[in-house]
Design a protein around this motif. Structure first.
Motif, PDB file in Angstrom:
ATOM      1  N   GLY A   1       0.829  -1.199   0.000  1.00 18.10           N
ATOM      2  CA  GLY A   1       0.000   0.000   0.000  1.00 18.10           C
ATOM      3  C   GLY A   1       0.862   1.247   0.000  1.00 18.10           C
TER       4      GLY A   1
ATOM      5  N   GLY B   1     -12.323  -3.685   2.266  1.00 17.40           N
ATOM      6  CA  GLY B   1     -13.102  -2.663   1.575  1.00 17.40           C
ATOM      7  C   GLY B   1     -14.491  -3.083   1.188  1.00 17.40           C
TER       8      GLY B   1
ATOM      9  N   HIS C   1     -11.551   0.155   6.227  1.00 15.69           N
ATOM     10  CA  HIS C   1     -11.057  -0.168   4.884  1.00 15.69           C
ATOM     11  C   HIS C   1     -11.990   0.302   3.777  1.00 15.69           C
ATOM     12  CE1 HIS C   1      -8.707  -3.993   6.443  1.00 15.69           C
ATOM     13  NE2 HIS C   1      -8.353  -2.879   7.055  1.00 15.69           N
TER      14      HIS C   1
ATOM     15  N   LYS D   1      -4.704   3.689   3.719  1.00 10.60           N
ATOM     16  CA  LYS D   1      -6.136   3.533   3.487  1.00 10.60           C
ATOM     17  C   LYS D   1      -6.544   4.253   2.195  1.00 10.60           C
ATOM     18  CE  LYS D   1      -7.074   1.116   7.225  1.00 10.60           C
ATOM     19  NZ  LYS D   1      -5.931   1.251   8.104  1.00 10.60           N
ATOM     20  N   ILE D   2      -7.852   4.312   1.924  1.00  5.10           N
ATOM     21  CA  ILE D   2      -8.352   4.820   0.642  1.00  5.10           C
ATOM     22  C   ILE D   2      -7.997   6.288   0.458  1.00  5.10           C
ATOM     23  CG2 ILE D   2     -10.362   4.974  -0.874  1.00  5.10           C
ATOM     24  CD1 ILE D   2      -9.661   2.106   0.033  1.00  5.10           C
TER      25      ILE D   2
ATOM     26  N   THR E   1      -6.152   9.653   2.927  1.00  4.95           N
ATOM     27  CA  THR E   1      -5.358   9.798   4.142  1.00  4.95           C
ATOM     28  C   THR E   1      -5.393  11.212   4.686  1.00  4.95           C
ATOM     29  OG1 THR E   1      -3.208   9.369   5.171  1.00  4.95           O
ATOM     30  CG2 THR E   1      -3.174  10.315   2.950  1.00  4.95           C
TER      31      THR E   1
ATOM     32  N   ARG F   1      -8.721   1.319  -7.942  1.00  2.92           N
ATOM     33  CA  ARG F   1      -8.500   0.101  -7.170  1.00  2.92           C
ATOM     34  C   ARG F   1      -9.296  -1.068  -7.758  1.00  2.92           C
ATOM     35  NH1 ARG F   1      -6.273   0.492  -1.971  1.00  2.92           N
ATOM     36  NH2 ARG F   1      -5.551   2.584  -1.422  1.00  2.92           N
TER      37      ARG F   1
ATOM     38  N   HIS G   1      -9.482  -1.761  -0.492  1.00  2.00           N
ATOM     39  CA  HIS G   1      -8.294  -1.363   0.273  1.00  2.00           C
ATOM     40  C   HIS G   1      -7.217  -2.433   0.155  1.00  2.00           C
ATOM     41  CE1 HIS G   1      -5.567  -0.431   3.462  1.00  2.00           C
ATOM     42  NE2 HIS G   1      -5.998  -1.400   4.244  1.00  2.00           N
TER      43      HIS G   1
ATOM     44  N   PHE H   1      -2.843  -0.196  -4.632  1.00  2.00           N
ATOM     45  CA  PHE H   1      -2.994   1.238  -4.400  1.00  2.00           C
ATOM     46  C   PHE H   1      -3.154   1.931  -5.747  1.00  2.00           C
ATOM     47  CE2 PHE H   1       1.451  -0.035  -4.178  1.00  2.00           C
ATOM     48  CZ  PHE H   1       2.116   0.820  -5.054  1.00  2.00           C
TER      49      PHE H   1
END
Length: 387
Positions: free
Chosen positions: A5, A135, A160, A188-189, A191, A268, A298, A365
């Motif tokens: 990630g 996610g 997530h 994470k998705i 930040t 993603r 995620h 990512f």
């Protein structure tokens, strides 16, 4: 090493943070409520309460729901330890519900069976915390129905899953829960560096969590115990609270990142589609996305079929040695030494143990380059004997 990630920080993000650094507010100024409004509007929730981490938000959520010593909180063992620790901070006991073998989320079937047994024994959970692993939302309609039937409250650990959807609603809408929690950790998705947020449609819960994040202190005369404050400087600590505030610096970054949320989730999902296609002929199980869900992806978790401990570890180590920064999300929490020490050894849950024996998280990512994506695919296929 290609990491599993990685955050993206753009020039627009930097300018947003710089603007706060040049302003009059660095801690909790106008950017925090602005960020809260943006997230609440995006997911369709009435209230959003920003905090300095998702762990803080989970703790405040449990406290707002009145979790205390003597209570039971149930959650999935396949999660980060914070999901369980938040209940322990309140003095509650934690117990575990096994996962669904396809989605790896908390299983509604296992939950119902456990609830029936618990009801017969006269000790039901006060709160259940479903975890939207990788996610993808849990089956919240079924969990919500069980909550109504057995009388427990629900906190969605959606750390997530911001940007995902379930049954036509954005994750975070709290359509089927009391509170939803997001994480804004760098992998994470989106930040904010560190940071989290609790969403709710309940006015009283929102007010309670907002109070808990600022030491339990209020300056609102209507919420004070004194009818005649000493002066305009007066404030009161009306409950035991915490310093869980998010800063304006973090919030400014979050506001800027939210503009790219939909694009991040789309990217993603596109990477997940590429992985699915590339691994279709391998003896691997790729992620199953329920038809009611859009996953925020995620994580992209593969599972080796017919695993054993040596084979699982060998594949993991070979991928790492080849420069692919794989990880494992997660070790069943009941295996952690502190939980064993406090709660005693756990016999293990069959699906959770099978997952742990076979799962590997691949790089996922939005800024994963075509070259790096191709390299991940090439190495995985080679190590599975298909190159």
């Amino acid at each position: 090493m290609i990491p599993y990630g990685r955050q993206e920080v753009t020039e627009a993000d930097i300018r947003a943070v710089e603007a706060v650094l040049r302003s009059d507010f660095l801690t909790q100024g106008p950017a925090v409520p602005h960020f809260e409004r943006v997230v609440a509007r995006t997911v369709g929730a009435r209230h959003a309460v920003a905090m300095n981490s998702a762990t803080s938000a989970l703790h405040a959520a449990c406290a707002a729901l009145g979790v205390e010593s003597g209570d039971l909180v149930w959650t999935s063992p396949i999660t980060f330890v914070a999901t369980a620790n938040c209940a322990r901070y309140c003095g509650a006991e934690v117990d575990w519900v096994d996962i669904d073998p396809e989605t790896y989320n908390l299983s509604p079937i296992a939950l119902e069976q456990k609830l029936i047994t618990a009801a017969a024994g006269g000790r039901l959970p006060k709160v259940v915390i479903p975890v939207h692993l990788a996610g993808q939302s849990c089956d919240m309609q079924r969990i919500h129905a069980l909550g109504a039937r057995f009388g427990f409250r629900i906190i969605e650990d959606a750390s997530h899953a911001i940007g995902g959807s379930y049954a036509g609603k954005a994750v975070g809408s709290c359509e089927f829960s009391d509170i939803t929690v997001f994480s804004f950790h760098p992998v994470k998705i989106i930040t904010t560096g560190e940071g989290g947020m609790a969403l709710t449609n309940d006015d009283a819960l929102a007010e309670r969590m907002a109070l808990l994040r600022v030491h339990g202190i209020t300056r609102d005369p209507e919420r004070m115990t004194s009818d005649q404050p000493d002066g305009p400087w007066y404030y009161e600590q009306t409950t035991l609270g915490y310093n869980y505030r998010m800063t304006d610096i973090q919030a400014a970054l979050g506001i800027s990142q939210m503009a790219r949320l939909a694009g991040y989730v789309e990217q993603r999902n596109a990477i997940a589609d590429r992985y699915d296609e590339a691994f279709d002929d391998l003896p691997l199980t790729t992620p199953h996305v329920d038809g009611l869900c859009t996953s925020a992806f995620h994580l992209y978790v593969i599972r080796i079929q017919t695993p054993d401990a040596a084979r699982h570890r060998a594949l993991f180590e070979r991928l790492r040695d080849a420069g692919i920064g794989v990880n494992l999300h997660y070790i069943p929490v009941y295996r952690q030494p502190d939980f064993v020490r406090q709660c005693g050894p756990h016999p293990g849950l069959p699906e959770a143990e099978a997952y742990y024996a076979s799962a590997i998280s691949l790089p996922m990512f939005p800024t994963l380059s075509e070259e790096d994506l191709a390299e991940v695919v090439r190495v995985v296929r080679r190590e599975m004997g298909k190159e």
